[in-house]
Design a protein around this motif. Structure first.
Motif, PDB file in Angstrom:
ATOM      1  N   GLN A 272       0.839  -1.194   0.000  1.00 52.17           N
ATOM      2  CA  GLN A 272       0.000   0.000   0.000  1.00 52.17           C
ATOM      3  C   GLN A 272       0.881   1.253   0.000  1.00 52.17           C
ATOM      4  OE1 GLN A 272      -3.307  -0.068  -0.237  1.00 52.17           O
ATOM      5  NE2 GLN A 272      -3.232  -2.298  -0.297  1.00 52.17           N
ATOM      6  N   PRO A 273       0.562   2.241  -0.830  1.00 57.74           N
ATOM      7  CA  PRO A 273       1.359   3.465  -0.838  1.00 57.74           C
ATOM      8  C   PRO A 273       1.204   4.224   0.472  1.00 57.74           C
ATOM      9  CG  PRO A 273      -0.642   3.744  -2.149  1.00 57.74           C
ATOM     10  CD  PRO A 273      -0.575   2.300  -1.764  1.00 57.74           C
ATOM     11  N   LEU A 274       2.261   4.892   0.869  1.00 57.60           N
ATOM     12  CA  LEU A 274       2.241   5.672   2.100  1.00 57.60           C
ATOM     13  C   LEU A 274       1.514   6.989   1.842  1.00 57.60           C
ATOM     14  CD1 LEU A 274       3.235   5.953   5.019  1.00 57.60           C
ATOM     15  CD2 LEU A 274       5.291   7.031   4.112  1.00 57.60           C
ATOM     16  N   VAL A 275       0.454   7.240   2.589  1.00 54.78           N
ATOM     17  CA  VAL A 275      -0.340   8.456   2.417  1.00 54.78           C
ATOM     18  C   VAL A 275      -0.084   9.366   3.608  1.00 54.78           C
ATOM     19  CG1 VAL A 275      -2.650   9.412   2.135  1.00 54.78           C
ATOM     20  CG2 VAL A 275      -2.106   7.171   1.173  1.00 54.78           C
ATOM     21  N   PRO A 276       0.481  10.552   3.396  1.00 55.97           N
ATOM     22  CA  PRO A 276       0.770  11.450   4.517  1.00 55.97           C
ATOM     23  C   PRO A 276      -0.500  12.029   5.125  1.00 55.97           C
ATOM     24  CG  PRO A 276       1.201  12.562   2.441  1.00 55.97           C
ATOM     25  CD  PRO A 276       0.882  11.134   2.096  1.00 55.97           C
ATOM     26  N   ASP A 277      -0.437  12.303   6.426  1.00 56.29           N
ATOM     27  CA  ASP A 277      -1.555  12.936   7.119  1.00 56.29           C
ATOM     28  C   ASP A 277      -1.486  14.453   7.011  1.00 56.29           C
ATOM     29  OD1 ASP A 277      -2.745  10.526   8.949  1.00 56.29           O
ATOM     30  OD2 ASP A 277      -0.583  10.368   8.745  1.00 56.29           O
ATOM     31  N   ILE A 278      -0.256  14.986   6.863  1.00 50.96           N
ATOM     32  CA  ILE A 278      -0.037  16.436   6.844  1.00 50.96           C
ATOM     33  C   ILE A 278       0.774  16.786   5.606  1.00 50.96           C
ATOM     34  CG2 ILE A 278       0.846  18.408   8.155  1.00 50.96           C
ATOM     35  CD1 ILE A 278       0.957  16.183  10.514  1.00 50.96           C
ATOM     36  N   LEU A 279       0.401  17.866   4.951  1.00 50.46           N
ATOM     37  CA  LEU A 279       1.129  18.364   3.787  1.00 50.46           C
ATOM     38  C   LEU A 279       1.834  19.659   4.154  1.00 50.46           C
ATOM     39  CD1 LEU A 279      -1.618  17.815   1.054  1.00 50.46           C
ATOM     40  CD2 LEU A 279       0.186  16.234   1.775  1.00 50.46           C
ATOM     41  N   MET A 280       3.090  19.770   3.780  1.00 48.11           N
ATOM     42  CA  MET A 280       3.894  20.953   4.099  1.00 48.11           C
ATOM     43  C   MET A 280       4.479  21.507   2.798  1.00 48.11           C
ATOM     44  SD  MET A 280       7.380  21.042   6.336  1.00 48.11           S
ATOM     45  CE  MET A 280       8.491  22.441   6.279  1.00 48.11           C
ATOM     46  N   ARG A 281       4.377  22.804   2.630  1.00 50.70           N
ATOM     47  CA  ARG A 281       4.955  23.446   1.454  1.00 50.70           C
ATOM     48  C   ARG A 281       5.369  24.863   1.804  1.00 50.70           C
ATOM     49  NH1 ARG A 281       0.792  26.704  -0.668  1.00 50.70           N
ATOM     50  NH2 ARG A 281      -1.317  26.053  -0.080  1.00 50.70           N
ATOM     51  N   ALA A 282       6.157  25.448   0.909  1.00 50.77           N
ATOM     52  CA  ALA A 282       6.584  26.818   1.120  1.00 50.77           C
ATOM     53  C   ALA A 282       5.372  27.737   1.092  1.00 50.77           C
ATOM     54  CB  ALA A 282       7.577  27.234   0.041  1.00 50.77           C
ATOM     55  N   GLY A 283       5.288  28.627   2.070  1.00 51.75           N
ATOM     56  CA  GLY A 283       4.154  29.528   2.173  1.00 51.75           C
ATOM     57  C   GLY A 283       4.511  30.953   1.799  1.00 51.75           C
ATOM     58  N   ARG A 284       3.669  31.826   2.212  1.00 51.92           N
ATOM     59  CA  ARG A 284       3.896  33.239   1.932  1.00 51.92           C
ATOM     60  C   ARG A 284       5.002  33.796   2.813  1.00 51.92           C
ATOM     61  NH1 ARG A 284      -1.715  32.619   2.140  1.00 51.92           N
ATOM     62  NH2 ARG A 284      -1.705  33.258   4.327  1.00 51.92           N
ATOM     63  N   TRP A 288       6.199  28.641   6.082  1.00 52.16           N
ATOM     64  CA  TRP A 288       5.715  27.326   5.700  1.00 52.16           C
ATOM     65  C   TRP A 288       4.203  27.272   5.830  1.00 52.16           C
ATOM     66  CZ3 TRP A 288      10.099  26.583   9.271  1.00 52.16           C
ATOM     67  CH2 TRP A 288      11.281  26.292   8.582  1.00 52.16           C
ATOM     68  N   HIS A 289       3.628  26.477   4.976  1.00 46.00           N
ATOM     69  CA  HIS A 289       2.184  26.280   4.995  1.00 46.00           C
ATOM     70  C   HIS A 289       1.915  24.822   5.331  1.00 46.00           C
ATOM     71  CE1 HIS A 289      -2.027  26.849   3.747  1.00 46.00           C
ATOM     72  NE2 HIS A 289      -1.931  25.634   3.212  1.00 46.00           N
ATOM     73  N   LEU A 290       1.170  24.577   6.394  1.00 43.64           N
ATOM     74  CA  LEU A 290       0.805  23.228   6.801  1.00 43.64           C
ATOM     75  C   LEU A 290      -0.701  23.050   6.659  1.00 43.64           C
ATOM     76  CD1 LEU A 290       2.815  22.441  10.066  1.00 43.64           C
ATOM     77  CD2 LEU A 290       3.330  21.774   7.730  1.00 43.64           C
ATOM     78  N   GLU A 291      -1.099  21.892   6.166  1.00 37.71           N
ATOM     79  CA  GLU A 291      -2.517  21.570   6.098  1.00 37.71           C
ATOM     80  C   GLU A 291      -2.695  20.068   6.226  1.00 37.71           C
ATOM     81  OE1 GLU A 291      -4.475  22.027   2.308  1.00 37.71           O
ATOM     82  OE2 GLU A 291      -2.540  22.147   1.286  1.00 37.71           O
ATOM     83  N   LEU A 292      -3.834  19.682   6.757  1.00 46.57           N
ATOM     84  CA  LEU A 292      -4.159  18.268   6.816  1.00 46.57           C
ATOM     85  C   LEU A 292      -4.491  17.783   5.413  1.00 46.57           C
ATOM     86  CD1 LEU A 292      -6.349  18.151  10.032  1.00 46.57           C
ATOM     87  CD2 LEU A 292      -3.958  17.517   9.788  1.00 46.57           C
ATOM     88  N   ASN A 293      -4.033  16.604   5.098  1.00 41.72           N
ATOM     89  CA  ASN A 293      -4.277  16.030   3.780  1.00 41.72           C
ATOM     90  C   ASN A 293      -5.782  15.824   3.596  1.00 41.72           C
ATOM     91  OD1 ASN A 293      -4.368  14.571   1.418  1.00 41.72           O
ATOM     92  ND2 ASN A 293      -2.803  13.107   2.011  1.00 41.72           N
TER      93      ASN A 293
END
Length: 486
Positions: A272-284, A288-293
């Protein structure tokens, strides 16, 4: 001694674990797959709960409109966070395409190759190794006795594809001469996947090399001397195979490309592919911008209209109204508990990302020591809560996907009174060894001296332990290896 009765008042404190509190704790430690299963069970048991499908194209428009206010409030509170906590160079340094991150917002819609459609259905109908081999037996072997022998050989394979019985044992079981089995086995060695029906590792590799037309005398000798490969005795291997260093290096690369357990591609549950619970990306503003998947974020709603209709129909029926009130309280509690779970996960992730800013900017050598207690104090929660949140939860970052527990590392004291992350020290040891030259192989003592010069107070046995954990051979073995290949 006279007996008497008297009344005394005493005060004491105790923690009462209500069923709701126990369930809330359980929700925290569930991973996304376990939580999805739990939600499905609750939806089956509680008629007042329903899955929130407002984002589906076929969702009822009026239903979505009536809940839009609640949705906006929930998203603002628990869906995502955006804050400044990183150097401005973060986004440019990483250069990550977040459209490729599973579940990340902003990915292009459509345009997917049609050949990928239905891939989940094809994965669910994976053919077993036994069926795959028996099909080849029935197509290629006509003689009834040989076919019976072949089917018995198929049933004698272990999980990796090797024969689990000797030919003599099989001959006794089938009542045939052992010489009758060997030719059948030779034919089966040409079946797919290449390497099955081998009696040992050397034969398994030889079958695959023969299939590729690469079993020349030198490679045959190499396969016959696998113990020297394990010992990294390159000098003796070059002499036995009668090849130079370049040829030996190419032969070893071919060997590494083979599959020592050919049956595993067929047997067992698909990975089974690993599905992250939290997504992190460069923000304003370089943050950093964090959000729940959103793909793993469960959304359930209380159908208040249905609750009113059922309540009106129940009238003065006490049993019905009691059941309705119980289900309504349970549904409302679950919605609040899921919201609280989302908030808690984001709080913990924020604290971790803020503390490990150096890691996300520069890499693993800048990982800082971190304990559950430190995060608990930062977010003003109990240490056990942080432990439950970080178990089996994953975050997709520009540097890869990590379990939240990865960022909690042991502390190694610094020579100047500071501290260093054990994971960062392990990575530094690996970097030092990767940069070795054939005439300057580092001993464990030399690595200790280098690290102490960098402010890391570490013992030689600790360096040896970390090196072994990284599967790096000793300096003596590395020196012999580099000299042989040079």
């Amino acid at each position: 001694m006279a007996l008497s009765q008297r009344l005394e008042l005493r005060t004491s404190q105790s923690l009462v674990m209500t069923p709701q509190l126990q369930q809330a704790i359980k929700l925290l430690q569930l991973n996304n797959l376990e939580l999805a299963t739990y939600i499905d069970q609750e939806l089956e048991q509680n008629p007042l709960l329903e899955r929130d499908e407002r984002d589906r194209p076929d969702a009822d428009a009026s239903q979505a409109e009536s809940r839009r206010g609640d949705e906006d409030d929930l998203d603002d509170r628990s869906g995502e966070r955006d804050w400044d906590a990183a150097p401005d160079s973060f986004a440019d340094d990483m250069g990550t395409d977040w459209a490729a991150v599973p579940g990340a917002a902003g990915g292009a819609g459509g345009g997917m190759d049609d050949s990928l459609s239905g891939i989940d259905q094809r994965a669910a109908t994976t053919v077993s190794l036994r069926d795959h081999l028996l099909e080849q037996v029935h197509l290629s072997i006509a003689d009834a006795t040989d076919r019976a022998i072949a089917e018995a050989l198929v049933d004698s394979l272990d999980a990796a594809g090797y024969l689990a019985v000797s030919l003599d044992e099989l001959a006794d079981m089938l009542g045939v001469e052992a010489g009758r089995i060997e030719p059948v086995l030779t034919r089966l060695h040409g079946f797919d996947p290449a390497g099955v029906f081998a009696r040992d590792l050397a034969e398994c590799l030889a079958i695959q090399l023969r299939e590729r037309d690469r079993l020349d005398p030198a490679m045959h000798t190499l396969v016959a001397n696998l113990e020297l490969v394990g010992q990294r005795d390159w000098a003796r291997l070059k002499r036995r195979c009668n090849v130079d260093s370049e040829d030996l290096s190419d032969m070893l690369a071919e060997l590494r490309a083979l599959d020592p357990r050919p049956a595993l591609a067929f047997e067992g549950t698909p990975v089974q592919p690993l599905v992250p619970d939290i997504l992190m990306r460069a923000g304003r503003n370089g943050g950093w911008h964090l959000e729940l998947n959103p793909d793993t974020l469960p959304r359930v709603l209380v159908n208040q209209r249905y609750a009113r209709e059922v309540g009106a129909a129940a009238g003065r029926d006490k049993a019905a109204r009691s059941f309705l009130n119980d289900r309504l309280q349970s549904a409302n509690w679950l919605v609040r508990a899921l919201e609280q779970r989302a908030n808690t996960i984001l709080k913990v992730a924020e604290a971790i990302v803020t503390h490990q800013a150096g890691f996300f900017q520069h890499g693993v050598e800048h990982l800082r020591p971190l304990t559950l207690r430190e995060v608990a104090e930062t977010i003003e929660m109990h240490e056990s809560t942080v432990s439950r949140v970080t178990a089996n939860k994953y975050i997709a970052t520009p540097r890869g996907t990590y379990e939240l527990k990865y960022f909690f590392t042991a502390t190694i004291q610094g020579a100047d009174g500071g501290s260093h992350s054990a994971e960062a020290v392990r990575q530094r040891i690996k970097t030092l060894i990767d940069q070795e030259t054939p005439d300057a192989v580092l001993s464990d003592d030399r690595i200790v001296a280098i690290l102490r010069g960098e402010g890391v107070d570490i013992a030689r046995r600790t360096v040896a332990k970390y090196r072994d954990a990284l599967r790096i051979p000793s300096s003596t073995q590395r020196r012999r290896e580099k000299a042989a290949i040079a």
